[in-house]
Design a protein around this motif. Structure first.
Motif, PDB file in Angstrom:
ATOM      1  N   ASP A 275      -1.102  -8.061   7.008  1.00 40.10           N
ATOM      2  CA  ASP A 275      -0.820  -7.038   8.151  1.00 40.10           C
ATOM      3  C   ASP A 275       0.758  -6.729   8.162  1.00 40.10           C
ATOM      4  O   ASP A 275       0.405  -7.981   8.545  1.00 40.10           O
TER       5      ASP A 275
ATOM      6  N   GLY B 174      -4.846   3.344  -0.678  1.00 36.85           N
ATOM      7  CA  GLY B 174      -4.895   1.882  -0.610  1.00 36.85           C
ATOM      8  C   GLY B 174      -5.721   1.370  -0.423  1.00 36.85           C
ATOM      9  O   GLY B 174      -5.623   0.637   0.536  1.00 36.85           O
ATOM     10  N   SER B 175      -6.841   2.220  -0.835  1.00 32.95           N
ATOM     11  CA  SER B 175      -8.516   1.921  -0.081  1.00 32.95           C
ATOM     12  C   SER B 175      -8.588   0.479  -1.133  1.00 32.95           C
ATOM     13  O   SER B 175      -9.596  -0.047  -1.169  1.00 32.95           O
TER      14      SER B 175
ATOM     15  N   SER C 205       0.594  -1.590   0.396  1.00 30.55           N
ATOM     16  CA  SER C 205      -0.075  -0.171   0.198  1.00 30.55           C
ATOM     17  C   SER C 205       0.839   1.295  -0.146  1.00 30.55           C
ATOM     18  O   SER C 205       1.935   1.488   0.569  1.00 30.55           O
TER      19      SER C 205
ATOM     20  N   SER D  66       0.714   4.067   0.835  1.00 27.36           N
ATOM     21  CA  SER D  66      -0.328   5.078   2.247  1.00 27.36           C
ATOM     22  C   SER D  66       0.859   4.720   3.154  1.00 27.36           C
ATOM     23  O   SER D  66       1.155   3.186   3.778  1.00 27.36           O
TER      24      SER D  66
ATOM     25  N   TYR E  48      -2.407  -1.153  -5.543  1.00 29.41           N
ATOM     26  CA  TYR E  48      -3.416   0.112  -5.115  1.00 29.41           C
ATOM     27  C   TYR E  48      -3.426   1.246  -5.221  1.00 29.41           C
ATOM     28  O   TYR E  48      -2.423   2.122  -6.550  1.00 29.41           O
TER      29      TYR E  48
ATOM     30  N   SER F  87      -0.019   5.670   5.993  1.00 31.07           N
ATOM     31  CA  SER F  87       0.385   5.032   7.512  1.00 31.07           C
ATOM     32  C   SER F  87      -0.412   3.989   7.655  1.00 31.07           C
ATOM     33  O   SER F  87      -1.392   2.889   9.024  1.00 31.07           O
ATOM     34  N   SER F  88      -0.347   3.002   6.709  1.00 35.00           N
ATOM     35  CA  SER F  88      -0.929   1.610   6.276  1.00 35.00           C
ATOM     36  C   SER F  88      -0.016   0.759   6.327  1.00 35.00           C
ATOM     37  O   SER F  88       0.534   0.190   5.947  1.00 35.00           O
ATOM     38  N   SER F  89       0.110  -0.754   6.968  1.00 37.18           N
ATOM     39  CA  SER F  89       0.630  -1.401   6.727  1.00 37.18           C
ATOM     40  C   SER F  89       0.058  -2.860   5.921  1.00 37.18           C
ATOM     41  O   SER F  89       0.267  -4.116   5.743  1.00 37.18           O
ATOM     42  N   SER F  90      -0.885  -2.693   4.579  1.00 34.29           N
ATOM     43  CA  SER F  90      -0.821  -3.681   3.795  1.00 34.29           C
ATOM     44  C   SER F  90      -0.416  -4.038   2.950  1.00 34.29           C
ATOM     45  O   SER F  90       0.055  -2.953   1.902  1.00 34.29           O
TER      46      SER F  90
END
Length: 935
Positions: free
Chosen positions: A100, A126-127, A79, A81, A122, A83-86
């Protein structure tokens, strides 16, 4: 009494740094490099050269040979983003797993593609996640809801790359069908098809500012397109034209393009070819591009004037001159003015994938580029102005090629593995590489007594002595004139330190060696070996083994026979013949009663060593049997083959006990611990796998039934695919359902139907109870214990919630119409719960779209739909208002937090301005006093 066995299960996989079939990607922080390692994802800390974590799917106990291969990672995307760890991984069976990275856990599995996933991307937030596959389809996934949105169809061949255009809400895809397609995500339709390439398009990318899109193929040029934003004016004829052809740049290399990628800032463009080179281009600023265009026009004019001569000067017009009035206009900026070749990076081996680091790892560098090579190596380069320097390399944790032999020490604490140019010493408990020693092409190996030294037999016929402690090669002995295929230690009667060892070679010789100590120049003693006797054979020696009591020696020859001799006198004892192809491996049991041989004819033969009679011939593997070993003090044995399988046998009952699935290529070798508590296998896929014996018992009949069921299910799948109606080519830009039916989907449908039937029966019982209660014939109502104290509505809701989010639509599509009506009758009760509004909307939408014709002709459905219409709209509006209010409140809180965080800086700034003003006033006052004194 039925005999029980102990199960072996996979415990550890090591030796693989990066797979050839997968790409690499950085996490958003730029600290970890994610690389596909067979069926897992390895997160590497490239500075330390260590594996930080590993993302592995749950171990599959399936006996199917393809189950392991279908889990191979084929694509990775992280991702963008911060703030994301995806992290998303695509696999060979078409499934997509969302991970994750902070917890190293798999959050969900998305099933939609019927073939291997080739690309994942992505969007900027990242959504959303877009996936392309070999089945020519593109699926858009909602990462937050963990469900598919829709399927885009239109490509006629494998989808090779995807990219989001977030500013215009578009998706661009390319394929091997030579077309680039632009998809409108709101209309869910293809709005533009771009042609121009003469061969398959392998990659595309867009710069972060979304100004340019570049595509690469087998053509010698890179094609560039200008991206039109919605704000730009356009007439009706070009309003759907998102991509406008901009120009081409001729590449330096001749191989096809494999990957094109911009770095995070958009200043560099890397073009990886399907060879050993990466071309790096600099994206110039607009002012520099204009000046470059002016220089180009000026040089062109000078060349034309020089050719035409001074007399024809007035008739010469260049590209930047206006033909009507002769004025010079602004020159047209070409793609060659914007993109400038900065560096051509060449590597020693073929490049599989590239990835730009989103963070700058060192000062003074423009960008950091990582490469994965096809020899199991990761390299990281620092790109500077005019040069590219190699900074980090990850190579010690794996072999450069396939593993040909493995051997355990006497205490099972260290392990040896050989490859084409190196010997590696491993810790079999952790999978850590302890030593790497350069040597020849090692075909066999073993430890010397004391485990301080090791012996390696090479393909060229040399015998190499390795000092395990220091990691050095102490001596190279010209032992044979051809490849050494086997090294077997000879143990003495006390079964302690060995008396020597035996080597078998393709030069027809079986040589006996003994250990000796010699003094070095420094006065220390060093181990060496000496040949004491030689047994001449009449054909190539493939494998040699001796009985544990050191009584017999068995030699397998190229003529498909096995000769057994007395070890002390070397007199002939037995000849074992029966294999149709040469014997590649064999072993003798600890009690000396049985000898097992594995051959290229795919069979295992179990012989009695007393008379040489064949007890049983077993069709063991689907390809050549490469190695076989007995478990010490038992008649259990393990065999490996080119069919990628490890099999566990009972040599007394001649039965297959277990099939261990995990390797992705031919398995060459195996070794078993002294007590048989674990087994280690080495494969052509460069991996070493450890299988541990557990305390879980299993029975032979149960395992046989499982194998029969799996064979039956696989036959059903093959027949379904064989006789299924062939799909026609998809309509131009058509849309389909994102998911696909799996075994889990049918299991979920059965559970939902059972819940509906149980709830219906409970409602009938309750109605009957109320009717009987009026007549005062019954006592207290006794609810169904299977419903666990839940009401019928809650019980059905609980069954629906147990269905995975990404499989809900497919499960609803499998529901019969009568059960769908029963399910819709509960929706009015569920909508009262604000947490289930989204779920009710999804169920209602799918059922209405699926059973629309039946619903409008069913009188009983009309009042139910009328009630749903009124309740659903109000509930959705209320939920929407709550979400809007929460978003506004969160924006307000974010603004307040930013104000508070900036307050100390503002106060400090005000104080600093005040001090500056006071200092300036003081300086003005002193100057005024000096002037007065002078006056």
């Amino acid at each position: 009494m039925v005999k029980a066995y102990l199960r072996y299960e996979p415990r550890l996989v090591f030796g693989v740094i990066v797979s050839v079939d997968s790409n690499i990607s950085y996490d958003p922080s730029g600290k970890l490099l994610l690389a596909g390692a067979l069926d897992s994802i390895a997160a590497w800390d490239i500075k330390k050269g260590l594996r930080s974590s590993s993302l592995s799917p749950s171990s599959n106990s399936s006996h199917s040979p393809s189950s392991s291969h279908s889990l191979a990672v084929t694509s990775i995307a992280s991702s963008p983003s911060s703030s994301s760890s995806s992290v998303a991984s695509g696999h060979a069976d078409g499934s997509i797993r969302l991970w994750d990275l902070s917890r190293s856990a798999c959050e969900t599995t998305l099933n939609g593609h019927s073939s291997a996933t080739t690309v994942l991307r992505y969007n900027h937030l990242g959504s959303l996640l877009a996936s392309g596959s070999k089945d020519c389809d593109i699926i858009l996934w909602d990462v937050v809801a963990e469900a598919g949105l829709f399927r885009l169809r239109g490509h006629r061949d494998q989808v090779t790359d995807l990219v989001f255009l977030d500013s215009v809400k578009k998706l661009v895809s390319c394929s091997k069908d030579k077309f680039v397609r632009v998809w409108d995500l709101e209309m869910q339709h293809c709005i533009q098809t771009v042609s121009g390439h003469h061969s398959e398009i392998w990659s595309l990318d867009v710069d972060p500012n979304e100004r340019f899109l570049v595509t690469g193929s087998s053509d010698p040029e890179l094609r560039f397109y200008h991206i039109r934003n919605e704000a730009e004016d356009a007439d009706n004829s070009t309003k759907w034209e998102v991509l406008k052809y901009y120009g081409e740049i001729k590449r330096q290399g001749k191989d096809r393009v494999a990957t094109v990628r911009f770095n995070k800032s958009g200043s560099l463009l890397a073009c990886q070819e399907a060879g050993r080179t990466v071309e790096i281009y600099r994206l110039l600023e607009e002012s520099k591009a204009k000046s470059k265009a002016k220089r180009r026009v000026r040089r062109k004019k000078e060349k034309v004037l020089a050719k035409a001569g001074e007399g024809n000067e007035n008739r010469v017009l260049d590209a930047g001159q206006n033909a009507s009035d002769g004025t010079i206009s602004v020159p047209v900026i070409l793609v060659s003015d914007v993109f400038k070749l900065l560096q051509v990076l060449r590597t020693s081996k073929k490049i599989c994938s590239i990835a730009f680091c989103p963070a700058v790892l060192s000062k003074g560098t423009v960008a950091t580029l990582s490469l994965s090579l096809n020899n199991n190596v990761l390299e990281t380069y620092s790109i500077e102005e005019g040069k590219a320097e190699k900074k980090y390399t990850v190579e010690l944790q794996g072999h450069r090629s396939d593993i040909r032999s493995v051997s355990l020490s006497s205490d099972n604490t260290i392990m040896l593995s050989t490859s084409h140019n190196a010997v590696k010493v491993w810790n079999p408990s952790t999978g850590a590489c302890i030593r790497t020693i350069e040597c020849g092409y090692g075909l066999c190996c073993c430890f010397a007594p004391g485990d301080s030294y090791a012996l390696v037999g090479t393909k060229t016929g040399t015998l190499e002595l390795i000092d395990v402690g220091s990691g050095t090669r102490t001596e190279v002995i010209e032992a044979h004139t051809a490849a050494i295929r086997s090294i077997i230690p000879i143990q003495d009667e006390n079964d302690s330190a060995g008396a020597g060892f035996i080597t078998g070679s393709a030069d027809y010789d079986v040589k006996f060696w003994e250990y000796q100590l010699r003094k070095t120049e420094t006065g220390s003693k060093q181990l060496t070996v000496a040949n004491v006797k030689t047994l001449k054979m009449n054909d190539d020696v493939l494998v040699v083994t001796i009985s544990p009591d050191a009584k017999y020696i068995a030699v397998a020859l190229l003529d498909c026979t096995v000769r057994v001799f007395f070890l002390d006198s070397l007199k002939f004892f037995l000849s074992l013949y029966g294999h149709k192809l040469p014997v590649l491996c064999m072993d003798i049991s600890s009690d000396g009663d049985l000898i097992v041989t594995g051959s290229a004819d795919k069979n295992l033969k179990i012989w009695g060593l007393d008379f040489g009679d064949c007890h049983k011939s077993i069709f063991a593997h689907a390809d050549s049997v490469m190695d076989v070993k007995f478990v010490r003090n038992t008649h259990y044995m393990f065999s490996v083959g080119k069919d990628r399988l490890v099999k566990y046998w009972d040599a007394d009952k001649f039965e297959l006990l277990l099939t261990l699935v995990g390797h992705h290529a031919e398995v060459w070798c195996l070794t078993i611990s002294f007590h048989g508590d674990f087994v280690i296998t080495g494969s052509h896929d460069r991996s070493l796998r450890r299988w541990d014996r557990t305390e879980e018992p299993f029975f032979l009949e149960e395992e046989r039934e499982k194998r029969l069921e799996e064979m039956f299910e696989s036959d059903l799948d093959i027949n379904e695919n064989k006789y299924a109606p062939r799909e026609e080519l998809p309509e131009e830009g058509s849309v389909g359902v994102p998911g696909k039916k799996t075994k889990e989907t049918f299991a979920s449908v059965d559970l939902v139907i059972d819940a509906l039937d149980t709830a219906e029966a409970e409602l009938k019982r309750y109605d009957q109870y109320n009717a009987d209660k009026q007549n005062r014939k019954v006592g207290e109502f006794q609810p169904n214990v299977l419903m666990r104290g839940l009401s019928p509505s809650d019980y059905v809701l609980h069954a629906i919630c147990d269905v995975q989010s990404n499989a809900l639509e497919q499960a609803l599509l499998c529901l019969p119409y009568t059960d769908a009506l029963k399910l819709m009758s509960y929706l009015k009760d569920w909508i009262q719960n604000s947490d289930k509004v989204e779920l009710v909307c999804r169920i209602t939408t799918v059922l209405l779209q699926t059973h629309h014709n039946q619903l409008i002709t069913t009188p009983a459905a009309k009042p139910m739909l009328t009630v749903l219409k009124d309740i659903l709209h109000s509930s959705v509006k209320e939920c929407k208002d709550i979400i809007g209010f929460n978003l506004a409140a969160m924006d307000h809180l974010k603004e307040l937090m930013s104000i508070r965080s900036d307050a100390p800086f503002r106060d400090a700034k005000a104080k600093l301005m005040q001090i500056r003003q006071q200092l300036s006033d003081r300086s003005d006052g002193t100057r005024a006093k000096r002037r007065k004194k002078k006056q």
